[in-house]
Motif scaffolding. Sequence first.
Motif, short mmCIF file in Angstrom:
data_model
loop_
_atom_site.label_atom_id
_atom_site.label_comp_id
_atom_site.label_asym_id
_atom_site.label_seq_id
_atom_site.Cartn_x
_atom_site.Cartn_y
_atom_site.Cartn_z
N ASN A 81 -16.54 50.26 -31.21
CA ASN A 81 -17.80 50.50 -30.51
C ASN A 81 -18.83 51.14 -31.43
OD1 ASN A 81 -16.96 49.39 -28.12
ND2 ASN A 81 -17.10 51.27 -26.92
N ARG A 82 -18.39 52.11 -32.23
CA ARG A 82 -19.33 52.75 -33.16
C ARG A 82 -19.87 51.73 -34.16
NH1 ARG A 82 -15.69 57.47 -33.30
NH2 ARG A 82 -14.97 56.89 -35.38
N ASN A 83 -18.98 50.87 -34.64
CA ASN A 83 -19.41 49.84 -35.60
C ASN A 83 -20.36 48.84 -34.96
OD1 ASN A 83 -17.76 51.09 -37.46
ND2 ASN A 83 -16.10 49.60 -37.30
N THR A 84 -20.11 48.54 -33.69
CA THR A 84 -21.00 47.64 -32.95
C THR A 84 -22.42 48.19 -32.92
OG1 THR A 84 -19.20 46.82 -31.54
CG2 THR A 84 -21.45 46.60 -30.69
N ILE A 85 -22.52 49.46 -32.57
CA ILE A 85 -23.84 50.10 -32.50
C ILE A 85 -24.53 50.11 -33.85
CG2 ILE A 85 -25.01 52.32 -32.11
CD1 ILE A 85 -22.89 52.83 -29.93
N GLU A 86 -23.79 50.47 -34.89
CA GLU A 86 -24.41 50.55 -36.21
C GLU A 86 -24.88 49.19 -36.70
OE1 GLU A 86 -23.54 52.14 -40.75
OE2 GLU A 86 -22.38 52.95 -39.06
N LEU A 87 -24.09 48.14 -36.47
CA LEU A 87 -24.52 46.81 -36.87
C LEU A 87 -25.80 46.39 -36.15
CD1 LEU A 87 -21.18 44.78 -37.08
CD2 LEU A 87 -22.64 45.48 -38.98
N LEU A 88 -25.85 46.64 -34.85
CA LEU A 88 -27.04 46.27 -34.07
C LEU A 88 -28.26 47.06 -34.53
CD1 LEU A 88 -25.53 45.89 -30.48
CD2 LEU A 88 -26.35 44.06 -31.98
N GLU A 89 -28.07 48.34 -34.83
CA GLU A 89 -29.20 49.15 -35.31
C GLU A 89 -29.68 48.68 -36.68
OE1 GLU A 89 -27.78 53.17 -35.04
OE2 GLU A 89 -28.61 53.41 -33.02
N ARG A 90 -28.74 48.27 -37.54
CA ARG A 90 -29.12 47.74 -38.85
C ARG A 90 -29.95 46.46 -38.71
NH1 ARG A 90 -25.95 48.93 -43.70
NH2 ARG A 90 -24.85 50.90 -43.39
N LEU A 91 -29.71 45.74 -37.61
CA LEU A 91 -30.45 44.50 -37.36
C LEU A 91 -31.73 44.75 -36.58
CD1 LEU A 91 -27.42 42.19 -36.50
CD2 LEU A 91 -28.80 42.13 -38.58
N GLY A 92 -32.04 46.03 -36.31
CA GLY A 92 -33.32 46.37 -35.69
C GLY A 92 -33.29 46.51 -34.19
N CYS A 93 -32.13 46.69 -33.60
CA CYS A 93 -32.04 46.85 -32.15
C CYS A 93 -32.06 48.32 -31.78
CB CYS A 93 -30.74 46.25 -31.61
SG CYS A 93 -30.63 44.46 -31.80
N GLU A 94 -32.66 48.61 -30.65
CA GLU A 94 -32.52 49.93 -30.02
C GLU A 94 -31.37 49.81 -29.04
OE1 GLU A 94 -34.82 52.85 -26.87
OE2 GLU A 94 -36.02 51.50 -28.13
N VAL A 95 -30.35 50.64 -29.22
CA VAL A 95 -29.13 50.53 -28.42
C VAL A 95 -28.98 51.75 -27.51
CG1 VAL A 95 -26.64 50.17 -28.47
CG2 VAL A 95 -28.07 49.29 -30.34
N ILE A 96 -28.82 51.48 -26.24
CA ILE A 96 -28.63 52.53 -25.25
C ILE A 96 -27.38 52.22 -24.45
CG2 ILE A 96 -29.61 53.69 -23.23
CD1 ILE A 96 -32.37 52.80 -24.25
N ALA A 97 -26.56 53.23 -24.22
CA ALA A 97 -25.36 53.06 -23.38
C ALA A 97 -25.52 53.90 -22.13
CB ALA A 97 -24.10 53.43 -24.12
N PRO A 98 -25.75 53.27 -20.99
CA PRO A 98 -25.92 54.03 -19.74
C PRO A 98 -24.69 54.88 -19.43
CG PRO A 98 -26.57 51.75 -19.44
CD PRO A 98 -25.90 51.83 -20.78
N LYS A 99 -24.93 56.03 -18.83
CA LYS A 99 -23.84 56.90 -18.40
C LYS A 99 -23.20 56.35 -17.13
CE LYS A 99 -25.91 61.07 -20.39
NZ LYS A 99 -26.44 62.43 -20.11
N ASN A 100 -22.03 56.88 -16.83
CA ASN A 100 -21.30 56.56 -15.59
C ASN A 100 -20.83 55.12 -15.50
OD1 ASN A 100 -21.75 59.23 -14.64
ND2 ASN A 100 -23.80 58.63 -13.97
N GLN A 101 -20.67 54.46 -16.67
CA GLN A 101 -20.05 53.13 -16.67
C GLN A 101 -18.57 53.26 -16.34
OE1 GLN A 101 -20.87 50.57 -20.08
NE2 GLN A 101 -22.39 52.05 -20.80
#
Length: 437
Positions: free
Chosen positions: A206-226
Amino acid sequence: MVEKQAEKFRQSFVTHVNEDRLMDCMRCGFCLPACPTYIESGYDETQSPRGRIALMKAVQDGMVKWDSSIGEAFDLCLGCRACEPACPAGVQYGTLIEETRDAVNFAKDQSWKEKVVRKVAFDHLFANQKKMKTAVKLVTFYQKSGLQKAARKIGFFDLFPSIKTMEKTLPHLPKSRAEYIRHGPAKAKVAFFTGCLMDTMFNETNRNTIELLERLGCEVIAPKNQQCCGALQGHSGEMDRAKRNAISNLVAFDRMEVDYVVNNAGGCGAFLSEYDRLFEVDNELHRKAKEFVAKQIDISSLLFKMGIIDELEKLPSQESSKIITYQDSCHLRNVNGVIHEPRAILQSIKGSTFKEMKGADLCCGSAGIYNLLQPKMANKILDSKMNEVQKTKAVVIITTNPGCLLQMKAGIERENLSSTVRAVHLVDYVYEQIVKV
């Protein structure tokens, strides 16, 4: 008593299994070569989608009386849904097998042991992410306290051969958890469905997923209470509990102004992409589910869309000597139709030679908790899979689903290949190439 039980099952099938969907099956047999249990059973018709649908209709019509052999036919279904793309009539087999298991669960008399297991699993562990994290902390303690080493040394797991190999494949879990709210220059705004196992046992992915998406210019948000997506409940005849989890997630993601809702687990993604079918049409929850479904995307598709291949091609040239192969996540392929993107990404990696595995589109035998409930059939399927893996001479097996990943690791252990072959999630393999960890 037998007559009373048979009538109870018939009535449950009438109530829970949609007859119109049953009648869609033309009995043509196109599904047969796509079905792993049909193949591994020696072409037993009752272990095929066509045969199972015939049994569903026969029970519903009272043409056959319920017995353990009928239950076994349904239990042995992987739920991989490979029959659906093969079907010219568009039979909704995935829905039918879920309805059937719901009907069986409603009609049968459960033992106290089964009731306890289902309640613990579906009302606690997979219904509350905090409890899932607590359970994973216990696994971490087991790994780091010396208990794991001691249990292996004294041969404790020799008493439980069905889980001995799986115990060896448990990932080593990090003590800390990443905070899933990151911001970067936004080419796209993405909500991340973190999942239950992915957010705990596979937290690193999951951490790697976020970092890859951020490197590609995405703003990544994970909603609480999933919460857990509900797939495990839905596939186990617990549709009401699956709906409960779905409602929790719809509330968590409601009214988010994002371009995509991304997930990195093929099995979760398929269930998430069908949330709308859980609710009555014109119901407010159905409307919310339709909006949620419209934004669903798998991580390999989003990486592809955001230009990961361009990033990989910028990397320094390397001699292509390492052979890698790919095992499809059944639900990612058969439900969401994602076939090209993972392969295109892997083919673009320098220093690796991608080799297609024969039967990569066939189930590996994981199928949620199928490998725990039906180890004999699961192992037959896995043995066939590993035979094909070895023909490729691959040193890395890549997949896109946690269950598939653990199953392929189990296959590596069974074949004594752990010193030369490894199984990796696609996100982690791509991350390795870019970040060079």
